[in-house]
Write a protein that holds these residues in place. Structure first.
Motif, mmCIF file in Angstrom:
data_model
loop_
_atom_site.group_PDB
_atom_site.id
_atom_site.type_symbol
_atom_site.label_atom_id
_atom_site.label_comp_id
_atom_site.label_asym_id
_atom_site.label_seq_id
_atom_site.Cartn_x
_atom_site.Cartn_y
_atom_site.Cartn_z
ATOM 1 N N VAL A 147 35.299 113.272 75.720
ATOM 2 C CA VAL A 147 34.674 113.309 74.506
ATOM 3 C C VAL A 147 34.115 114.796 74.240
ATOM 4 N N ASN A 148 34.907 115.785 74.801
ATOM 5 C CA ASN A 148 34.596 116.942 74.798
ATOM 6 C C ASN A 148 34.825 117.812 73.530
ATOM 7 N N ASP A 149 35.511 117.149 72.629
ATOM 8 C CA ASP A 149 35.869 118.036 71.336
ATOM 9 C C ASP A 149 34.679 118.325 70.370
ATOM 10 N N PRO A 150 34.265 119.544 70.284
ATOM 11 C CA PRO A 150 32.939 119.742 69.706
ATOM 12 C C PRO A 150 33.243 119.968 67.998
ATOM 13 N N LYS A 151 34.243 119.384 67.602
ATOM 14 C CA LYS A 151 34.530 119.579 66.176
ATOM 15 C C LYS A 151 33.376 119.162 65.261
ATOM 16 N N MET A 152 33.144 117.759 65.448
ATOM 17 C CA MET A 152 31.800 117.118 64.915
ATOM 18 C C MET A 152 30.499 118.086 64.894
ATOM 19 N N ASP B 54 36.235 116.860 84.586
ATOM 20 C CA ASP B 54 35.764 115.767 85.358
ATOM 21 C C ASP B 54 34.358 115.320 85.106
ATOM 22 N N LEU B 55 34.042 114.166 85.327
ATOM 23 C CA LEU B 55 32.710 113.731 84.878
ATOM 24 C C LEU B 55 31.501 114.435 85.393
ATOM 25 N N LEU B 56 31.569 114.976 86.864
ATOM 26 C CA LEU B 56 30.627 115.783 87.500
ATOM 27 C C LEU B 56 30.300 117.042 86.677
ATOM 28 N N THR B 57 31.175 117.727 86.347
ATOM 29 C CA THR B 57 31.057 118.761 85.599
ATOM 30 C C THR B 57 30.641 118.525 84.092
ATOM 31 N N TRP B 58 30.942 117.506 83.493
ATOM 32 C CA TRP B 58 30.596 117.194 82.230
ATOM 33 C C TRP B 58 28.975 116.627 82.466
ATOM 34 N N THR B 59 28.781 115.856 83.229
ATOM 35 C CA THR B 59 27.213 115.446 83.833
ATOM 36 C C THR B 59 26.086 116.913 83.880
ATOM 37 N N VAL B 60 26.916 117.917 84.571
ATOM 38 C CA VAL B 60 26.104 118.950 84.728
ATOM 39 C C VAL B 60 25.917 119.602 83.335
ATOM 40 N N GLN B 61 26.675 119.684 82.503
ATOM 41 C CA GLN B 61 26.621 120.520 81.280
ATOM 42 C C GLN B 61 25.735 119.683 80.348
ATOM 43 N N ALA C 51 28.591 105.500 54.309
ATOM 44 C CA ALA C 51 28.174 106.812 53.979
ATOM 45 C C ALA C 51 28.794 107.546 54.922
ATOM 46 N N MET C 52 28.587 107.139 56.396
ATOM 47 C CA MET C 52 28.866 108.172 57.521
ATOM 48 C C MET C 52 30.358 108.478 57.352
ATOM 49 N N MET C 53 31.065 107.725 57.042
ATOM 50 C CA MET C 53 32.663 107.785 57.111
ATOM 51 C C MET C 53 32.808 108.845 56.042
ATOM 52 N N VAL C 54 32.245 108.841 54.873
ATOM 53 C CA VAL C 54 32.558 109.928 53.858
ATOM 54 C C VAL C 54 32.047 111.353 54.358
ATOM 55 N N GLY C 55 30.659 111.090 54.727
ATOM 56 C CA GLY C 55 29.850 112.419 55.219
ATOM 57 C C GLY C 55 30.683 113.250 56.291
ATOM 58 N N THR C 56 31.213 112.416 57.205
ATOM 59 C CA THR C 56 32.185 112.923 58.131
ATOM 60 C C THR C 56 33.529 112.848 58.013
ATOM 61 N N TRP C 57 34.111 112.929 56.968
ATOM 62 C CA TRP C 57 35.371 112.635 56.573
ATOM 63 C C TRP C 57 36.251 113.784 57.267
ATOM 64 N N GLY C 58 37.332 113.247 57.921
ATOM 65 C CA GLY C 58 38.093 114.019 58.542
ATOM 66 C C GLY C 58 38.045 114.325 60.056
ATOM 67 N N ILE C 59 37.078 113.522 60.544
ATOM 68 C CA ILE C 59 36.562 113.502 62.108
ATOM 69 C C ILE C 59 36.424 112.193 62.344
ATOM 70 N N SER C 60 37.002 111.536 63.443
ATOM 71 C CA SER C 60 36.937 110.254 64.037
ATOM 72 C C SER C 60 35.486 110.102 64.617
ATOM 73 N N GLY C 61 34.569 109.198 64.157
ATOM 74 C CA GLY C 61 33.374 109.078 64.666
ATOM 75 C C GLY C 61 32.990 108.241 65.715
ATOM 76 N N TYR C 62 33.798 107.411 66.096
ATOM 77 C CA TYR C 62 33.683 106.254 66.953
ATOM 78 C C TYR C 62 33.491 106.775 68.303
ATOM 79 N N ALA C 63 34.151 107.631 68.733
ATOM 80 C CA ALA C 63 34.021 108.289 70.253
ATOM 81 C C ALA C 63 32.628 108.885 70.372
ATOM 82 N N ALA C 64 32.101 109.775 69.293
ATOM 83 C CA ALA C 64 30.936 110.405 69.443
ATOM 84 C C ALA C 64 29.800 109.140 69.415
#
Length: 608
Positions: A270-275, A396-403, A486-499
């Motif tokens: 879940v690295n995509d920072p678009k949200m 990898d998850l180790l790098t993700w964890t550090v960040q 509300a959140m579906m409309v407020g973040t329209w265009g971006i998938s929210g479940y993964a975040a």
């Protein structure tokens, strides 16, 4: 060099979300409804639903819900308003971006700074080459600097072969912030572009961003960070077809016709920072509260240096007053001689360091707070919506964890030691926006309650509510439905479940950061690796595995308990908590899968 990313060179960044006044008004309407229904639900939870015979369970849960609802209020405020995309024309000379400058007709000068420590010099070379390809419609002085805290001969060789300027120092004091300070002492550009070792600027970076600085109060512009190496995954019909044959492929195709395209294995961390950039940060522009995130940001040197000088003067004054107080208390004198006070000031000035970027693990957001709090100058910031560079993501998850630990620990350290909520100079809206950021890192405290509550009920049959009755569901379901709409409309265009799932599964790392900061421990971490670490990292997700294991066992026990007359479980309570627990397990599953994820072509990895 691990060059796995070269196969993604042709990828193009996504377009920014378009602005729609109609969608914004619909979002605001639905958000107000969700807040009102949520307040009604929370009020009812406190006044009409608590199980008086199990307050040990009922009170923590309703408190967790209340804290989460308060976080929802902050998030709604954050997302409340957007602005249309408005790119200003590129300034021609210094007079276009600075008022009353004696060299107003001079061309603008820009320092492009790549901070590096132990990254592969050939990776940095790619960034230098891209920076040299930046275009501008007017004469401009662009100088590229490599800030090498590793003091490596091979890095110097690459730098000089590309015609860039090599800067190093004898120590690593202050880490990245100290590296930038050292570079600022040796450069003089009107503006600075901050890059990480893996940042690859696009040709349009300066063309599209320097126009914002036509406003003389604009201190910095942040551009979205885009990870162009995110795994794309496979379509659901491909995966099911490989595993289940033609029947599986047809079933998956039918599902995707209803739910839309589904890709298995895409962006496992879940690295995509678009949200974050296209929604959260961008919607802070209207109250001048978007903050700097480091790489891909452009800074006005004058603003950074002026903030540093103000901070320097304030600290010198504090040291002087403290010394004066000690002298008067020990000597019993009513005042200190002027000559001695002057000597104290001189000593304080010599002792204190001038730090344009605070020596802190989260120097970017801290510097943002300092500049926003300068009410006299009224510095502004801007979240530019268009991607102007590309970077590499944790593989990898180790790098993700550090960040992630860096983000959480650094932010919480600021909250505890330099709380912006009470910092003089910030507007009320800015305090709320910064407060939203820091409050989100406290969420593991109540998320743990949400994660373990289903298991507690399923094991014991003890309910935190007076009953899982129709009254309970009549209050809960409208709140959940209005919130999701509300959140579906407020973040329209971006998938929210993964975040949202990642936010919930983040709890062990978040709790570790909270514990460290509130114990007064120093937040430290190794430099984020730029190459994939090999192996699986299940040891890093033991808490998430524990949540799933406990929930499964509790679910079996609770279901069996319905067959035993003496057990206090109710059918509605078991079903509700099974569904709740199942949602928790799905949220944990993502990060567990990430721990075992390996790329299709496992090349260029390094052993632990």
């Amino acid at each position: 060099m691990d060059d796995y990313f070269l196969k993604y060179e042709d990828r193009q960044p996504p377009e920014p979300l378009g602005y729609s006044i109609t969608r914004e008004m619909l979002w605001q309407f639905l958000a107000v409804i969700a807040l009102v229904v949520g307040a009604w639900y929370i009020w009812w939870r406190w006044t009409g639903s608590l199980n008086p015979e199990a307050l040990w369970f009922a009170i923590p849960l309703v408190m967790a819900e209340t804290f989460a609802y308060f976080g929802m209020i902050l998030f709604v405020f954050n997302l409340w308003k957007d602005d249309p995309i408005d790119i200003q024309p590129a300034p021609e000379c210094l007079a276009d971006v600075t008022e009353n400058h004696p060299e107003g007709e001079r061309q603008i000068s820009v320092d492009v700074m790549f901070a590096t420590y132990d990254e592969d010099p050939e990776l940095v070379r790619l960034g230098i080459i891209d920076a040299k390809n930046m275009t501008y419609p007017h004469p401009i002085d662009i100088r590229i600097h490599i800030l090498d805290d590793g003091r490596r001969p091979e890095m110097r060789e690459v730098t000089e072969s590309e015609g860039a300027n090599y800067i190093s120092r004898t120590t690593n004091e202050g880490f990245k912030a100290g590296n930038l300070r050292n570079a600022m002492e040796q450069t003089y550009g009107d503006f600075m572009v901050i890059c990480d070792a893996d940042t690859r600027p696009f040709p349009t970076l300066l063309v599209n961003t320097l126009g914002y600085f036509r406003d003389p109060k604009m201190a910095w512009v942040q551009t979205p960070q885009w990870f162009y190496d995110l795994p794309a995954g496979d379509t659901l019909d491909t995966v099911w077809g490989n595993r289940l044959g033609p029947i599986g492929a047809k079933a998956a195709t039918l599902i995707q016709r209803i739910a839309g395209p589904i890709r298995v294995g895409a962006d496992p961390f879940v690295n995509d920072p678009k949200m974050f950039y296209d929604v959260i940060q961008r919607r802070r522009n209207w109250v001048n509260a978007s903050f700097c995130c480091g790489a891909g940001s452009i800074h006005r040197r004058e603003a950074v240096m002026e903030a540093a000088l103000r901070s320097f003067g304030s600290k010198v004054q504090q040291r002087t007053y403290a010394a004066e107080e000690v002298i008067t208390l020990t000597s019993k004198e009513r005042e200190v001689a002027p000559e001695l006070m002057e000597a104290i000031r001189t000593e304080a000035a010599a002792t204190e360091l001038l730090t344009p970027y605070r020596f802190h693990v989260s120097e970017d957001i801290f510097t943002s707070i300092v500049l926003h709090a300068d009410r006299r100058r009224g510095w502004k910031s801007k979240m530019h919506p268009i991607v102007e560079s590309k970077m590499l993501s944790p593989q990898d998850l180790l790098t993700w964890t550090v960040q992630r630990y860096k983000y959480a620990g650094g932010s919480l350290d600021i909250l505890v030691n330099d709380n912006p909520i009470f910092r003089p100079g910030l507007t009320f809206s800015q305090r709320l926006m910064y407060g939203t950021t820091f409050y989100s890192y406290l969420a593991p405290l109540w998320n743990m309650v949400f994660l373990f509550s289903p298991a507690i009920y399923l094991f014991t049959g003890v309910s935190p509510v007076s009953a899982y009755s129709s009254d309970f569901f009549m209050h809960l379901i409208p709140f959940l439905v209005t919130l999701e709409l509300a959140m579906m409309v407020g973040t329209w265009g971006i998938s929210g479940y993964a975040a949202k799932a990642s936010y919930l599964s983040f709890f062990p790392l978040g709790m570790r950061a909270i514990y460290a900061v509130f114990r007064g421990q120093k937040i430290s971490f190794p430099v984020t690796p730029k190459v994939r670490q090999s192996g699986n990292f299940l040891r890093l997700v033991r808490p998430q595995l524990f949540v799933i294991g406990v929930t499964i066992v509790a679910g079996i026990w609770g279901s069996a308990a319905l067959l035993i007359d003496s057990m206090p479980h109710s059918p509605s309570g078991v079903v509700a908590n099974l569904l709740w627990g199942l949602n928790n397990c799905f949220a944990m599953a993502g990060i567990i899968g990430a721990a075992m994820w390996v790329p299709k072509e496992d090349e260029g990895t390094v052993e632990e």
